[in-house]
Design a protein around this motif. Structure first.
Motif, short mmCIF file in Angstrom:
data_model
loop_
_atom_site.label_atom_id
_atom_site.label_comp_id
_atom_site.label_asym_id
_atom_site.label_seq_id
_atom_site.Cartn_x
_atom_site.Cartn_y
_atom_site.Cartn_z
N LEU A 46 0.83 -1.21 0.00
CA LEU A 46 0.00 0.00 0.00
C LEU A 46 0.86 1.26 0.00
O LEU A 46 0.55 2.24 -0.69
CB LEU A 46 -0.95 -0.01 1.19
N ILE A 47 1.93 1.25 0.78
CA ILE A 47 2.83 2.42 0.80
C ILE A 47 3.46 2.62 -0.58
O ILE A 47 3.53 3.75 -1.09
CB ILE A 47 3.90 2.25 1.90
N THR A 48 3.89 1.52 -1.20
CA THR A 48 4.47 1.62 -2.54
C THR A 48 3.44 2.14 -3.54
O THR A 48 3.75 2.99 -4.38
CB THR A 48 4.98 0.23 -2.99
N LEU A 49 2.21 1.66 -3.43
CA LEU A 49 1.15 2.12 -4.32
C LEU A 49 0.89 3.61 -4.16
O LEU A 49 0.78 4.35 -5.14
CB LEU A 49 -0.13 1.32 -4.06
N VAL A 50 0.83 4.08 -2.92
CA VAL A 50 0.59 5.50 -2.66
C VAL A 50 1.74 6.35 -3.19
O VAL A 50 1.53 7.40 -3.82
CB VAL A 50 0.35 5.74 -1.16
N VAL A 51 2.98 5.90 -2.99
CA VAL A 51 4.14 6.66 -3.47
C VAL A 51 4.14 6.71 -5.00
O VAL A 51 4.38 7.77 -5.59
CB VAL A 51 5.45 6.04 -2.93
N LEU A 52 3.86 5.60 -5.66
CA LEU A 52 3.84 5.59 -7.12
C LEU A 52 2.71 6.45 -7.68
O LEU A 52 2.90 7.15 -8.70
CB LEU A 52 3.72 4.16 -7.64
N LEU A 53 1.55 6.42 -7.05
CA LEU A 53 0.45 7.27 -7.51
C LEU A 53 0.77 8.75 -7.32
O LEU A 53 0.48 9.58 -8.19
CB LEU A 53 -0.85 6.91 -6.79
N ALA A 54 1.38 9.09 -6.19
CA ALA A 54 1.76 10.48 -5.94
C ALA A 54 2.81 10.94 -6.95
O ALA A 54 2.74 12.05 -7.48
CB ALA A 54 2.27 10.65 -4.51
N ALA A 55 3.79 10.06 -7.25
CA ALA A 55 4.81 10.42 -8.24
C ALA A 55 4.20 10.57 -9.62
O ALA A 55 4.59 11.46 -10.39
CB ALA A 55 5.90 9.35 -8.26
N SER A 56 3.22 9.74 -9.94
CA SER A 56 2.56 9.85 -11.24
C SER A 56 1.79 11.15 -11.37
O SER A 56 1.81 11.80 -12.43
CB SER A 56 1.61 8.66 -11.43
#
Length: 117
Positions: free
Chosen positions: A13-23
């Motif tokens: 979930l943390i990885t998903l949130v970081v990737l979405l924020a970077a996107s």
């Protein structure tokens, strides 16, 4: 649910949130700063592309490319001297350098290298 599974889900979930924020942060906008700046040759991107360009800029760019090619042709000369020292190589090299110097003097006298005027 075991502790390993819950740790894996939290990391995912943390990885998903970081990737979405970077996107979201890296998304290109339609009003890109680079696209609204003038081109390298001075054209304004908001005007028509069918305007005449500076011939002096074009000629200076061609002179730059020609001298770059000449430098590439001069690069193997020291290696040739070390392996084969013949008068043929020396004469060819000197004629090439003389033609380069004469071309530079001609362009200088013609005013092609003076970009400020």
């Amino acid at each position: 649910m075991s502790q390993a599974t819950s740790t894996f889900i939290i990391c995912a979930l943390i990885t998903l949130v970081v990737l979405l924020a970077a996107s979201v942060m890296a998304a290109r906008s339609t009003k890109d700063r680079e696209k609204s700046t003038p081109f390298e040759c001075g054209f304004d991107p908001k005007n028509t592309a069918r305007i005449p360009f500076s011939t002096r800029f074009f000629l200076l760019a061609i002179i730059f490319i020609v001298f770059d090619i000449e430098i590439v042709l001069l690069m193997p000369i020291p290696t040739m001297y070390m392996s084969l020292y013949t008068t043929h190589i020396v004469v060819t090299y000197m004629l090439f350098v003389i033609v380069l110097i004469l071309g530079l003097i001609h362009e200088w006298n013609e005013g092609s290298l003076d970009w400020s005027t």
